[in-house]
Design an enzyme around this catalytic site. Structure first.
Site, PDB file in Angstrom:
ATOM      1  N   THR A  76       0.841  -1.196  -0.203  1.00 58.64           N
ATOM      2  CA  THR A  76      -0.027  -0.134   0.085  1.00 58.64           C
ATOM      3  C   THR A  76       1.080   1.217  -0.004  1.00 58.64           C
ATOM      4  OG1 THR A  76      -1.544  -1.235   1.363  1.00 58.64           O
ATOM      5  CG2 THR A  76      -1.726   1.498   1.229  1.00 58.64           C
ATOM      6  N   TYR A 125      -6.158  12.050   8.572  1.00 58.95           N
ATOM      7  CA  TYR A 125      -5.096  12.589   7.993  1.00 58.95           C
ATOM      8  C   TYR A 125      -5.179  11.994   6.495  1.00 58.95           C
ATOM      9  CZ  TYR A 125      -2.084   8.193   7.551  1.00 58.95           C
ATOM     10  OH  TYR A 125      -1.678   6.994   7.099  1.00 58.95           O
ATOM     11  N   ASP A 141       0.026  -3.538   9.318  1.00 59.50           N
ATOM     12  CA  ASP A 141      -1.317  -2.885   9.421  1.00 59.50           C
ATOM     13  C   ASP A 141      -2.370  -4.063   9.714  1.00 59.50           C
ATOM     14  OD1 ASP A 141      -0.465  -0.621   8.679  1.00 59.50           O
ATOM     15  OD2 ASP A 141      -1.805  -0.302   6.748  1.00 59.50           O
ATOM     16  N   ALA A 191       3.559   2.746   8.183  1.00 57.10           N
ATOM     17  CA  ALA A 191       4.811   1.961   7.280  1.00 57.10           C
ATOM     18  C   ALA A 191       5.931   1.954   8.346  1.00 57.10           C
ATOM     19  CB  ALA A 191       5.115   2.722   6.142  1.00 57.10           C
ATOM     20  N   HIS A 246      20.982  27.610  13.821  1.00 55.30           N
ATOM     21  CA  HIS A 246      20.421  28.809  13.637  1.00 55.30           C
ATOM     22  C   HIS A 246      20.764  29.213  12.145  1.00 55.30           C
ATOM     23  CE1 HIS A 246      18.503  32.689  14.324  1.00 55.30           C
ATOM     24  NE2 HIS A 246      19.647  33.353  13.619  1.00 55.30           N
TER      25      HIS A 246
END
Ligand code: FAD
Length: 465
Positions: free
Chosen positions: A42, A186, A312, A320, A444
């Site tokens: 997937t 999401y 899953d 994943a 920075h």
């Protein structure tokens, strides 16, 4: 019927299955992986990779489109861009193809045998595969089930015609003029945002009072605000009912109990995914289940000796990188190493605009533990780098124990902050305290300085706010 045998048989070559196979090959285990579709599962074919390609292309297009509308903050003006979506799709598909080939090559290099076809259990050690050249029996000492997950279908809105899942959304060959997204999680928001940037009129229908309901309102707020900027209509507390009689619109119940009809060229249903546990004879094994997913222990062992499950198919979080980590553990266990799932956290990222990253415990999860917590956030509006990107909405938040300052969780929302997830995960896995982050020099100007400053703020001495 032809029979081949191996030490380790893996069903499914998604991130879980192929990682397990490669690691097993590296460890010298005679391994076969069976895949009904293409290597990569997937994630590579219809998930993580094509969605992120589309999201990136859409972002590029929108930046130019905004400039053409005179909305660029940088003084850039241009003609209205045109989109050759067929080329966008070809580019996305070329990435997927390249990675398909990459996975196949890695499997080969690790000495793994790849069998193309659909597997079906005969028993816990024997699988029958429908290959293009006929049925093939495969016998194995150990089996790993890595069959992944499937999109959940709403009974009142079955897939077909205008009603599509994320798989079909990622295969569209033109941008729909009007797209309704059912489910503001999401996947729906990532794809809905991409199509909105590409010019679709997008409406999101979410039954909960907020989009991204699994996150707190502070984290989902910047995403909701940016959806408004993009012109995406969001109906919260609303329920998608069914296709209207002529099939061109979605009948929807609004939060106040009223009815509305949303005209749509495509209706993308993203209400979650379910473990893929049917259609391959799993019932013959009679494994213990955890609701819809296969129950596993901390070594990904199922209730049957010699049968493991990863990814899953073992439930949430369906990500994943979790599947890959489980795959490595299982290969090492099968190779005789002592391994167990001992990860402190699994990072999760929403590739929305802005992005959301969460690692470890949220403030409310941490508060339910038996200790006091300290939580503080540093806003990007006080971060020089965020201002130079003209993207100041968002923040980085730390959650730590009040007594010893051990970091328990980090959450962030901001443009392009997905790449910071590794720093957050490392901090948690290494057992960092607020002082460790405070004493680390953060370059920075970068958005990572907001992590440093959030830790300083929690210690009572932030510099830049
Ligand atoms: P899968 O990747 O689902 O692979 C399972 C494989 O098994 C499939 O290839 C299937 O064909 C094969 N298979 C099943 N049954 C059989 C059988 N009987 N015989 C042979 N082969 C079989 N996750 C993230 O971490 N980050 C993201 O950004 C992200 N974005 C996503 C976006 C979308 C649109 C979607 C849908 C998912 C996304 N995910 C993301 C989730 C991610 O794709 C999954 O968590 C991941 O693919 C799970 O890996 P897996 O190995 O468990 O299963």
């Amino acid at each position: 019927m032809d029979e081949i045998s191996c030490n380790l048989l893996i069903i499914g070559a998604g991130p879980g299955g192929y990682t397990c196979a490669i690691r097993a090959g590296q460890l010298g285990i005679d391994t076969i992986v069976i895949e009904a579709e293409k290597p990569g599962g997937t994630c590579l074919n219809v998930g993580c990779i094509p969605s992120k390609a589309l999201i990136h292309a859409a972002g590029e297009y929108e930046t130019i489109a905004r400039a053409a509308e005179g909305k660029s903050a940088f003084g850039i003006f241009t003609e209205k861009p045109t989109l050759d979506f067929a080329r966008t799709v070809a580019w996305k598909d070329s990435i997927v193809r390249r990675l398909n080939g990459g996975v196949a090559g890695l499997l080969k290099r690790a000495g793994v045998r790849f069998v193309a076809g659909r597997a079906r259990f005969r028993d816990g050690k024997m699988v029958e595969v429908e290959t293009p050249s006929g049925p093939q029996m495969v016998h194995a000492e150990a089996v790993v089930i890595a069959t992944g997950s499937k999109p959940i279908e709403l009974p009142s809105l079955p897939f077909g015609g205008r009603v599509i899942s994320s798989t079909e959304a990622l295969a569209l060959i033109e941008v729909p003029k009007r797209l309704v997204v059912v489910g503001g999680g999401y996947i729906g928001l990532e794809l809905g945002t991409a199509f909105a940037k590409l010019g679709a009129a997008v409406t999101v229908v979410e039954s909960e009072p907020r989009i991204l309901p699994q996150y707190d309102g502070d984290l989902s707020g910047p995403v909701a605000r940016h959806l408004r900027v993009l012109g995406v209509a969001v109906l919260t507390g609303a329920k998608a009912k069914a296709l209207a009689a002529d099939g061109t619109a979605l009948a929807t119940e609004t939060a106040d109990g009223g009815q509305t009809t949303l005209e749509a060229d495509k209706i993308l249903v993203t209400v979650g995914r379910k473990p893929a546990t049917t259609g391959f004879g799993l019932d013959l094994l009679d494994l213990d289940m955890d609701g819809p997913s296969i129950r596993i222990d901390d070594g990904c062992r199922t209730s049957m000796r010699g049968v493991f499950a990863i990814g899953d198919v073992t439930g949430e979080p369906m990500l994943a990188h979790r599947a890959m980590a489980q795959g490595e553990i299982v290969a090492e266990i099968i190779a005789g190493r002592r391994r167990a799932w001992d990860r402190i956290s699994i990072p999760a990222i929403c590739f929305t605009d802005p992005e959301i990253v969460t690692v470890g415990l949220s403030p409310s999860e941490a508060s339910s533990e038996a200790f006091e917590i300290k939580t503080d956030l540093f806003p990007f509006k006080a971060n020089g780098r965020a201002l130079t990107l003209d993207r100041e909405d968002g923040f980085i938040r730390t959650v730590a124990r009040a007594d010893n300052h051990l970091l328990l969780g980090i959450q962030a929302v901001g443009a392009g902050i997905a790449e910071l997830s590794a720093a957050f995960s490392l901090a948690l896995e290494m057992g960092a305290r607020l002082e460790d982050i405070a004493m680390t020099i953060h370059a920075h100007p970068t958005q990572s300085e907001a992590f440093h400053e959030a830790a300083l703020k929690s210690l009572g001495h932030a510099i830049h706010i």
